[in-house]
Scaffold this motif. Structure first.
Motif, PDB file in Angstrom:
ATOM      1  N   LEU A 621     -15.664  59.699  -4.282  1.00  0.00           N
ATOM      2  CA  LEU A 621     -15.379  61.018  -3.708  1.00  0.00           C
ATOM      3  C   LEU A 621     -14.342  60.916  -2.597  1.00  0.00           C
ATOM      4  O   LEU A 621     -13.447  61.762  -2.485  1.00  0.00           O
ATOM      5  CB  LEU A 621     -16.670  61.643  -3.182  1.00  0.00           C
ATOM      6  CG  LEU A 621     -16.563  63.047  -2.588  1.00  0.00           C
ATOM      7  CD1 LEU A 621     -16.078  64.044  -3.637  1.00  0.00           C
ATOM      8  CD2 LEU A 621     -17.917  63.497  -2.022  1.00  0.00           C
ATOM      9  N   ALA A 622     -14.449  59.859  -1.800  1.00  0.00           N
ATOM     10  CA  ALA A 622     -13.490  59.668  -0.705  1.00  0.00           C
ATOM     11  C   ALA A 622     -12.088  59.454  -1.249  1.00  0.00           C
ATOM     12  O   ALA A 622     -11.098  59.965  -0.697  1.00  0.00           O
ATOM     13  CB  ALA A 622     -13.914  58.485   0.160  1.00  0.00           C
ATOM     14  N   GLU A 623     -11.967  58.681  -2.337  1.00  0.00           N
ATOM     15  CA  GLU A 623     -10.656  58.476  -2.959  1.00  0.00           C
ATOM     16  C   GLU A 623     -10.121  59.783  -3.516  1.00  0.00           C
ATOM     17  O   GLU A 623      -8.933  60.105  -3.358  1.00  0.00           O
ATOM     18  CB  GLU A 623     -10.773  57.445  -4.083  1.00  0.00           C
ATOM     19  CG  GLU A 623     -10.782  56.007  -3.609  1.00  0.00           C
ATOM     20  CD  GLU A 623     -10.700  55.036  -4.764  1.00  0.00           C
ATOM     21  OE1 GLU A 623      -9.842  54.123  -4.705  1.00  0.00           O
ATOM     22  OE2 GLU A 623     -11.476  55.187  -5.727  1.00  0.00           O
ATOM     23  N   LYS A 624     -10.973  60.521  -4.190  1.00  0.00           N
ATOM     24  CA  LYS A 624     -10.556  61.779  -4.811  1.00  0.00           C
ATOM     25  C   LYS A 624     -10.051  62.775  -3.765  1.00  0.00           C
ATOM     26  O   LYS A 624      -9.041  63.462  -3.986  1.00  0.00           O
ATOM     27  CB  LYS A 624     -11.732  62.380  -5.581  1.00  0.00           C
ATOM     28  CG  LYS A 624     -11.440  63.721  -6.226  1.00  0.00           C
ATOM     29  CD  LYS A 624     -12.671  64.263  -6.935  1.00  0.00           C
ATOM     30  CE  LYS A 624     -12.400  65.656  -7.524  1.00  0.00           C
ATOM     31  NZ  LYS A 624     -13.615  66.212  -8.182  1.00  0.00           N
ATOM     32  N   GLU A 625     -10.731  62.852  -2.629  1.00  0.00           N
ATOM     33  CA  GLU A 625     -10.371  63.844  -1.603  1.00  0.00           C
ATOM     34  C   GLU A 625      -9.466  63.265  -0.531  1.00  0.00           C
ATOM     35  O   GLU A 625      -9.158  63.941   0.452  1.00  0.00           O
ATOM     36  CB  GLU A 625     -11.644  64.416  -0.979  1.00  0.00           C
ATOM     37  CG  GLU A 625     -12.545  65.112  -1.999  1.00  0.00           C
ATOM     38  CD  GLU A 625     -13.512  66.092  -1.349  1.00  0.00           C
ATOM     39  OE1 GLU A 625     -13.527  66.184  -0.107  1.00  0.00           O
ATOM     40  OE2 GLU A 625     -14.223  66.774  -2.098  1.00  0.00           O
ATOM     41  N   ASP A 626      -9.063  61.990  -0.711  1.00  0.00           N
ATOM     42  CA  ASP A 626      -8.177  61.339   0.257  1.00  0.00           C
ATOM     43  C   ASP A 626      -8.761  61.456   1.670  1.00  0.00           C
ATOM     44  O   ASP A 626      -8.086  61.866   2.623  1.00  0.00           O
ATOM     45  CB  ASP A 626      -6.779  61.976   0.203  1.00  0.00           C
ATOM     46  CG  ASP A 626      -5.748  61.128   0.938  1.00  0.00           C
ATOM     47  OD1 ASP A 626      -5.986  59.914   1.089  1.00  0.00           O
ATOM     48  OD2 ASP A 626      -4.731  61.693   1.375  1.00  0.00           O
ATOM     49  N   ALA A 627     -10.027  61.107   1.793  1.00  0.00           N
ATOM     50  CA  ALA A 627     -10.746  61.252   3.062  1.00  0.00           C
ATOM     51  C   ALA A 627     -10.190  60.302   4.113  1.00  0.00           C
ATOM     52  O   ALA A 627      -9.829  59.158   3.821  1.00  0.00           O
ATOM     53  CB  ALA A 627     -12.231  60.993   2.851  1.00  0.00           C
ATOM     54  N   ALA A 628     -10.150  60.782   5.336  1.00  0.00           N
ATOM     55  CA  ALA A 628      -9.677  59.955   6.444  1.00  0.00           C
ATOM     56  C   ALA A 628     -10.806  59.111   7.015  1.00  0.00           C
ATOM     57  O   ALA A 628     -10.571  58.023   7.552  1.00  0.00           O
ATOM     58  CB  ALA A 628      -9.086  60.833   7.547  1.00  0.00           C
ATOM     59  N   ARG A 629     -12.043  59.600   6.917  1.00  0.00           N
ATOM     60  CA  ARG A 629     -13.193  58.874   7.449  1.00  0.00           C
ATOM     61  C   ARG A 629     -14.431  59.175   6.622  1.00  0.00           C
ATOM     62  O   ARG A 629     -14.558  60.265   6.063  1.00  0.00           O
ATOM     63  CB  ARG A 629     -13.453  59.265   8.909  1.00  0.00           C
ATOM     64  CG  ARG A 629     -12.556  58.571   9.913  1.00  0.00           C
ATOM     65  CD  ARG A 629     -12.695  59.198  11.277  1.00  0.00           C
ATOM     66  NE  ARG A 629     -12.279  60.599  11.239  1.00  0.00           N
ATOM     67  CZ  ARG A 629     -12.745  61.523  12.088  1.00  0.00           C
ATOM     68  NH1 ARG A 629     -13.647  61.211  12.975  1.00  0.00           N
ATOM     69  NH2 ARG A 629     -12.311  62.754  12.026  1.00  0.00           N
ATOM     70  N   VAL A 630     -15.338  58.215   6.604  1.00  0.00           N
ATOM     71  CA  VAL A 630     -16.624  58.367   5.927  1.00  0.00           C
ATOM     72  C   VAL A 630     -17.711  57.940   6.901  1.00  0.00           C
ATOM     73  O   VAL A 630     -17.605  56.873   7.527  1.00  0.00           O
ATOM     74  CB  VAL A 630     -16.705  57.519   4.642  1.00  0.00           C
ATOM     75  CG1 VAL A 630     -18.067  57.708   3.963  1.00  0.00           C
ATOM     76  CG2 VAL A 630     -15.573  57.874   3.686  1.00  0.00           C
ATOM     77  N   VAL A 631     -18.772  58.754   7.024  1.00  0.00           N
ATOM     78  CA  VAL A 631     -19.858  58.465   7.961  1.00  0.00           C
ATOM     79  C   VAL A 631     -21.185  58.502   7.222  1.00  0.00           C
ATOM     80  O   VAL A 631     -21.451  59.424   6.444  1.00  0.00           O
ATOM     81  CB  VAL A 631     -19.884  59.478   9.120  1.00  0.00           C
ATOM     82  CG1 VAL A 631     -21.082  59.238  10.023  1.00  0.00           C
ATOM     83  CG2 VAL A 631     -18.595  59.402   9.930  1.00  0.00           C
ATOM     84  N   CYS A 632     -22.026  57.492   7.464  1.00  0.00           N
ATOM     85  CA  CYS A 632     -23.391  57.447   6.927  1.00  0.00           C
ATOM     86  C   CYS A 632     -24.368  57.193   8.067  1.00  0.00           C
ATOM     87  O   CYS A 632     -23.987  56.686   9.137  1.00  0.00           O
ATOM     88  CB  CYS A 632     -23.537  56.326   5.896  1.00  0.00           C
ATOM     89  SG  CYS A 632     -22.635  56.572   4.358  1.00  0.00           S
ATOM     90  N   LEU A 633     -25.626  57.517   7.829  1.00  0.00           N
ATOM     91  CA  LEU A 633     -26.666  57.185   8.788  1.00  0.00           C
ATOM     92  C   LEU A 633     -26.952  55.693   8.716  1.00  0.00           C
ATOM     93  O   LEU A 633     -27.171  55.138   7.629  1.00  0.00           O
ATOM     94  CB  LEU A 633     -27.949  57.960   8.494  1.00  0.00           C
ATOM     95  CG  LEU A 633     -27.951  59.460   8.792  1.00  0.00           C
ATOM     96  CD1 LEU A 633     -29.297  60.057   8.404  1.00  0.00           C
ATOM     97  CD2 LEU A 633     -27.654  59.741  10.256  1.00  0.00           C
ATOM     98  N   ASP A 634     -26.989  55.029   9.853  1.00  0.00           N
ATOM     99  CA  ASP A 634     -27.321  53.617   9.889  1.00  0.00           C
ATOM    100  C   ASP A 634     -28.731  53.387   9.352  1.00  0.00           C
ATOM    101  O   ASP A 634     -28.996  52.395   8.652  1.00  0.00           O
ATOM    102  CB  ASP A 634     -27.206  53.088  11.317  1.00  0.00           C
ATOM    103  CG  ASP A 634     -27.321  51.583  11.373  1.00  0.00           C
ATOM    104  OD1 ASP A 634     -26.385  50.901  10.951  1.00  0.00           O
ATOM    105  OD2 ASP A 634     -28.383  51.106  11.829  1.00  0.00           O
TER     106      ASP A 634
END
Length: 667
Positions: A621-634
């Protein structure tokens, strides 16, 4: 206001650049609060930059008990969060309006990153310090804990908000301590061309003026408006010696605000004078210009029918002598010549004007006791060209007095809400908004003493009137509704405020509240000030040894048990610099959920049980939307360090690095 468009520009300044003066001016734009009488208060500058110093030697300016400590209050970080309340909202997912229930000091801090320099207009109607309002009397640095105790969100072990009175001897300083941090933080939110309007009466008007001078800079005081709020004799307080009819509105800009002024058709009715030169005058040089002086009998001034070839007379007096080029020339060069040239003379000054004549006529004093004269100008060439196309218009000055006595007297039921606690009429507020925001601007109006939300109602009403797209942010403390205002089921003013917005929208657009299509946004996103969704370790807390292990285990997942995904999502958005109305879309990632923020600028995954499949789908999804950042809960990795390491490598290999390192983050 005198039309100064006829005059030529001031002479070009041939002096070399004053580097020190320019740097000083730039510095003053950044830190107006550290200047006193145009001198830099170095101690205050150190405080502003976080280097703490106690009060130094006395200087001119407003000072009060607690002033130095106010900077500590301003610099203390916000510890709360803004939790969305969809049940209280209208059209939450689409609306770009915001209503926040909470203490405005904490809220203003929370808004700093996302809204810094983005607000075009602020209007506030703060407590007038009559001794009846909730204004934090003992300690102006009310903590989030105190607020939560006050609102019943935490045990009743904190200090209560209470009223301010003269009995404690700090009536004014308590009020100023409450206002100063809020004004300081509000200034940060303004655009450079933004403006703030502050309503006040004479209880604190003098102190507020000095306070605003310190926060915004004395040079940024645009005007003080005087508003008639009641009619003479319409009062039961016969015991008072004086009846107060007027309130004030202080108007400040952050740097370079220009008001939106009404315009009218440019008319030539005042161009009705003609001057005949009957004889040649005496030619001389005055103030660096060639001047021909005509004595009485050598010229004739006649009134003629208005025309584009006639002249307009203007008295060279008052402010004209300071702001008008012709007025300045008269005051400096011609007014002092009465004893030399005599009375009733006519001066023909070469090289002045934009009317194509090449000269300007001036008359000197007409009698011995007079010092002023007139000047005569033709229609400016620019206006003549505009008149040919029908586009010649003249802006009208904004008056600093408004009579809204009728509107104030009849606003009690506006918005279908009966409220007496200082309610402001929407016509008054619309007048201020018109001066600040054009209809085609998608700018924000902020009111952090929202009361019954009259400002929000005014934005709705004005948008419907001119098809505008203005937005609002309202902030209101959940103060108990007074007994005289308890006409319905509302327990707090914030409850009343939200319902007033809903009713106003329903009246203006009956179907808008239900989400029917409309070109005007009649909805709002409701938020509540609450504890942060993330727990933080309190190193100073007194924890018994037996309880320490349990406390540590409780912080293994530092998200609050009561926090929903919505709560966490919007807290992350705000603290990452995204506005509360940022577009968020939900996406599926291998059976889990992810949130795409601002068309993929940021991807957030709040799954508590992350898997390799979810990580891979999130990377897709990040590649598809050309995301600048990705955040997850630790906490989503549940202690699986191998999975976390693989996730880092996955995002690094597929998406690379951001400007400040890996684009993958955990929280």
């Amino acid at each position: 206001m005198t039309d100064t468009s006829n005059d030529q520009p001031e002479p070009f300044d041939l002096k070399s650049d004053d580097v020190a003066a320019r740097k000083r001016a730039d510095f003053k734009r950044l830190f107006p609060e550290v200047f006193n009488e145009d001198k830099i208060d170095l101690d205050q500058l150190r405080r502003v930059l976080g280097d703490w110093v106690d009060e130094g030697s006395e200087r001119f300016g407003l000072t009060w008990p607690g002033k130095a400590a106010c900077m500590r209050v301003i610099q203390a970080p916000a510890t709360g969060g803004l939790r969305p309340d969809r049940d209280e909202s209208v059209n939450f997912d689409e609306s770009e309006n915001v209503f926040i229930e909470g203490d405005n000091l904490e809220v203003l801090k929370l808004l700093q990153k996302a809204y810094f320099g983005k607000i075009k207009m602020i209007y506030i109607d703060p407590p007038y310090n009559t001794g009846k309002e909730f204004i934090y009397p003992d300690k102006y640095a009310e903590t989030l804990g105190t607020y939560l105790s006050y609102t019943g969100q935490r045990g009743d072990d904190g200090r209560r908000f209470s009223t301010n009175s003269e009995e404690d001897g700090r009536l004014h300083s308590n009020w100023i301590n409450m206002m100063y941090p809020r004004l300081y933080l509000a200034r940060n939110l303004l655009k450079d061309d933004g403006v703030i309007f502050v309503s006040i009466d004479d209880n604190e008007a003098a102190n507020l003026r000095q306070l605003c001078d310190q926060v915004f800079g004395q040079e940024n005081h645009l005007v003080t408006m005087y508003v008639q709020v009641r009619y003479p004799g319409k009062t039961l307080a016969e015991k008072n010696d004086y009846q107060k009819l007027i309130e004030q509105v202080l108007v400040y800009t952050k740097a370079d605000f220009s008001p939106k002024k009404e315009s009218e058709e440019y008319k030539i009715e005042k161009f009705c004078w003609h001057i005949d030169e009957l004889e040649e005058g005496h030619v001389t040089s005055i103030g660096g210009r060639d001047v021909e002086i005509f004595k009485p009998g050598q010229y004739k001034i006649t009134k003629v029918p208005p025309s584009t070839s006639a002249l307009k007379e203007t008295w060279a007096t008052g402010s004209v002598l300071k702001v008008n080029a012709s007025g300045k020339y008269f005051g400096k060069n011609l007014a002092p010549r009465k004893s030399q040239d005599g009375l009733k003379v006519l001066y023909k000054v070469k090289g002045i004007g934009e009317d194509g004549l090449g000269f300007r006529y001036f008359t000197g004093p007409q009698k011995e006791s007079a010092t002023k004269g007139k000047f005569f100008s033709g229609v400016p060439l620019k206006r003549l060209e505009q008149m040919k196309t029908g586009s010649a218009r003249k802006e009208k000055p904004i008056l600093n007095f408004h009579n809204f006595a009728d509107a104030f007297g009849n606003c009690r039921h506006e918005g279908a809400i009966d409220f007496r606690g200082g309610k402001k009429p929407i016509e008054f507020l619309k007048t201020l908004i018109r001066q600040s925001l054009a209809s085609d601007e998608q700018d924000i109006v902020l009111d952090f003493f929202a009361g019954s939300a009259s400002t929000a109602h005014a934005v709705f009403d004005l948008n419907k009137e001119d098809g505008g797209n203005r937005k609002f942010i309202m902030v209101q403390l959940p103060e108990p509704v007074s007994e005289e205002d308890r006409q319905e089921h509302f327990n707090t003013i914030s409850e009343l405020s939200r319902e007033r917005i809903r009713r106003a929208a329903s009246k203006l657009a009956p179907h808008a509240e239900k989400g029917s299509p409309s070109n005007i946004d009649y909805g709002f996103r409701a938020f509540n000030l609450s504890p942060s969704s993330f727990t933080s370790w309190d190193a100073a807390s007194d924890i018994a040894q037996d309880d320490l292990l349990a406390e540590i285990e409780g912080h293994a997942s530092h998200t609050s048990e009561s926090a929903t995904d919505d709560d966490i999502l919007f807290e992350l958005l705000l603290k990452d610099g995204f506005e509360l109305t940022t577009k968020v879309e939900q996406a599926s990632v291998a059976g889990g959920k992810a949130y795409s923020v601002a068309d993929g600028a940021l991807l957030i995954c709040l799954e508590r049980n992350l898997t390799k499949d979810i990580i891979d789908a999130l990377a897709d999804l990040a590649e598809k939307e050309d995301a600048a950042r990705v955040v997850c809960l630790d906490a989503g990795f549940q202690g699986n360090d191998q999975l976390k390491t693989n996730a880092v490598q996955t995002f690094k290999s597929r998406l690379g690095h951001g400007e400040d390192g890996s684009i993958f983050r955990t929280v």
